[in-house]
Scaffold this motif. Structure first.
Motif, PDB file in Angstrom:
ATOM      1  N   ASN A  66      -8.533  -2.743   5.183  1.00 26.28           N
ATOM      2  CA  ASN A  66      -9.437  -2.381   6.281  1.00 26.28           C
ATOM      3  C   ASN A  66     -10.486  -3.465   6.531  1.00 26.28           C
ATOM      4  O   ASN A  66     -10.882  -3.710   7.678  1.00 26.28           O
ATOM      5  N   LEU A  96      -1.873   5.693  -7.034  1.00 23.12           N
ATOM      6  CA  LEU A  96      -2.927   6.024  -6.067  1.00 23.12           C
ATOM      7  C   LEU A  96      -4.112   5.070  -6.190  1.00 23.12           C
ATOM      8  O   LEU A  96      -4.703   4.663  -5.177  1.00 23.12           O
ATOM      9  N   ILE A  97      -4.489   4.716  -7.416  1.00 26.70           N
ATOM     10  CA  ILE A  97      -5.588   3.760  -7.610  1.00 26.70           C
ATOM     11  C   ILE A  97      -5.241   2.420  -6.975  1.00 26.70           C
ATOM     12  O   ILE A  97      -6.072   1.795  -6.288  1.00 26.70           O
ATOM     13  N   THR A  98      -4.016   1.959  -7.174  1.00 24.10           N
ATOM     14  CA  THR A  98      -3.579   0.692  -6.566  1.00 24.10           C
ATOM     15  C   THR A  98      -3.634   0.767  -5.047  1.00 24.10           C
ATOM     16  O   THR A  98      -4.123  -0.159  -4.379  1.00 24.10           O
ATOM     17  N   ALA A  99      -3.145   1.867  -4.484  1.00 26.37           N
ATOM     18  CA  ALA A  99      -3.152   2.017  -3.027  1.00 26.37           C
ATOM     19  C   ALA A  99      -4.575   2.056  -2.476  1.00 26.37           C
ATOM     20  O   ALA A  99      -4.855   1.478  -1.412  1.00 26.37           O
ATOM     21  N   ILE A 100      -5.487   2.710  -3.182  1.00 29.32           N
ATOM     22  CA  ILE A 100      -6.882   2.787  -2.722  1.00 29.32           C
ATOM     23  C   ILE A 100      -7.519   1.404  -2.710  1.00 29.32           C
ATOM     24  O   ILE A 100      -8.199   1.016  -1.743  1.00 29.32           O
ATOM     25  N   ILE A 101      -7.301   0.637  -3.769  1.00 32.05           N
ATOM     26  CA  ILE A 101      -7.885  -0.710  -3.842  1.00 32.05           C
ATOM     27  C   ILE A 101      -7.359  -1.584  -2.708  1.00 32.05           C
ATOM     28  O   ILE A 101      -8.126  -2.255  -1.992  1.00 32.05           O
ATOM     29  N   GLN A 111      -6.030  -0.635   0.113  1.00 32.21           N
ATOM     30  CA  GLN A 111      -6.414  -0.109   1.423  1.00 32.21           C
ATOM     31  C   GLN A 111      -7.828  -0.525   1.804  1.00 32.21           C
ATOM     32  O   GLN A 111      -8.101  -0.828   2.973  1.00 32.21           O
ATOM     33  N   ILE A 112      -8.729  -0.550   0.845  1.00 29.87           N
ATOM     34  CA  ILE A 112     -10.106  -0.964   1.129  1.00 29.87           C
ATOM     35  C   ILE A 112     -10.141  -2.405   1.635  1.00 29.87           C
ATOM     36  O   ILE A 112     -10.765  -2.710   2.660  1.00 29.87           O
ATOM     37  N   ILE A 145       0.835  -1.203   0.000  1.00 27.49           N
ATOM     38  CA  ILE A 145       0.000   0.000   0.000  1.00 27.49           C
ATOM     39  C   ILE A 145       0.869   1.252   0.000  1.00 27.49           C
ATOM     40  O   ILE A 145       0.553   2.254  -0.650  1.00 27.49           O
TER      41      ILE A 145
END
Length: 268
Positions: free
Chosen positions: A239, A228-233, A235-236, A180
């Motif tokens: 969590n 950023l798209i990779t990190a968002i995916i 991260q979801i 991430i």
């Protein structure tokens, strides 16, 4: 009388002629309407084919667009971001499967253990724990295996093995967190390098051309977007995994307290 009959005959002939004309006109109108419907149908079929073809082109263009953006961003910088996504999703899938398999019906397990312990059948309770998957059943088994050593040792075993099971639940989470963090980092690094290259192009051209500046900046920012798209995916899903682990830990803690209460109540 003859004039009356002649007049009636003329009126009848005129009425019949008008009726035939109306019928003929209706027939022509119906035929024209049929031909128009057929023509509209023939025109609609190519239109539908064009819509389907356009949808296929749109799908194809989306994949083609991703491919083009990947190439424009530079394979040297986009590949690390893609690898972060692949390895991160692989670890996430492994964790999700493991945590879902670790879920246990604690209430049903405790009822079975209580029935066996109440009758003094500790081996039956251990067998029930062996046949039940999940960390909660493993913790109960460790406690039942030391029931002859006293309740203090049972409590220590439950606490110690609970910590071991918590560590297993959190396995590979550090690697997911690393991916991430790495994905946007590679993206920012690619952006900085791309901007440096854009300034080199400006220096080589000897003029601040809007085309050179815009093209270089667009290519430089693509790596940041994908990072950023990779990190968002990731991260979801990360969590979600944390939430699942917290739920399992709560089950372990509540179940351990109830387990010790059963042993205190029926231990002779």
């Amino acid at each position: 009388m003859k004039k009356v009959f002649a007049l009636l005959s003329i009126v009848g002939l005129l009425t019949f002629a008008n009726f035939n004309g109306v019928m003929a006109q209706d027939t022509v109108t119906t035929e024209e309407a049929t031909e128009q419907v057929a023509a509209a149908t023939d025109e609609a079929q190519p239109a539908e084919e064009e819509v389907v073809a356009a949808a296929g082109d749109e799908t194809h263009s989306f994949h083609q667009m991703l491919k083009e953006k990947y190439i424009q961003g530079g394979a040297g910088w986009m590949t690390p971001v893609l690898l972060c996504l692949i390895f991160g999703m692989a670890l996430i899938i492994e964790r999700v499967l493991y945590l879902n398999m670790a879920s246990t019906n604690v209430k049903k397990l405790l009822e079975g253990i209580e029935d066996n312990v109440k009758n003094g059948n500790y081996e039956g309770a251990k067998e029930l724990c062996r046949d039940t998957r999940g960390p909660v059943a493993s913790i109960f088994y460790q406690g039942l295996d030391r029931v002859d050593q006293g309740l203090d040792n049972v409590e220590k075993a439950v606490t110690s093995y609970g910590g071991v099971q918590m560590a297993r639940l959190e396995n590979n989470l550090t690697w997911i967190a690393l991916f991430i963090a790495l994905a946007p980092s590679f993206g920012f690094l690619g952006t900085v390098v791309g901007m440096v290259q854009a300034f080199d192009d400006i220096e080589t051209a000897g003029d601040i051309s809007p085309t050179v500046v815009a093209g270089g900046m667009k290519v430089a920012l693509l790596t940041t977007i994908f990072g950023l798209i990779t990190a968002i995916i990731l991260q979801i899903f990360y969590n979600y995994i944390l939430t699942k682990i917290e739920s399992l830990v709560d089950q372990m803690e509540d179940g351990s307290i109830s387990f010790m209460d059963i042993l205190v109540k029926y231990r002779k």
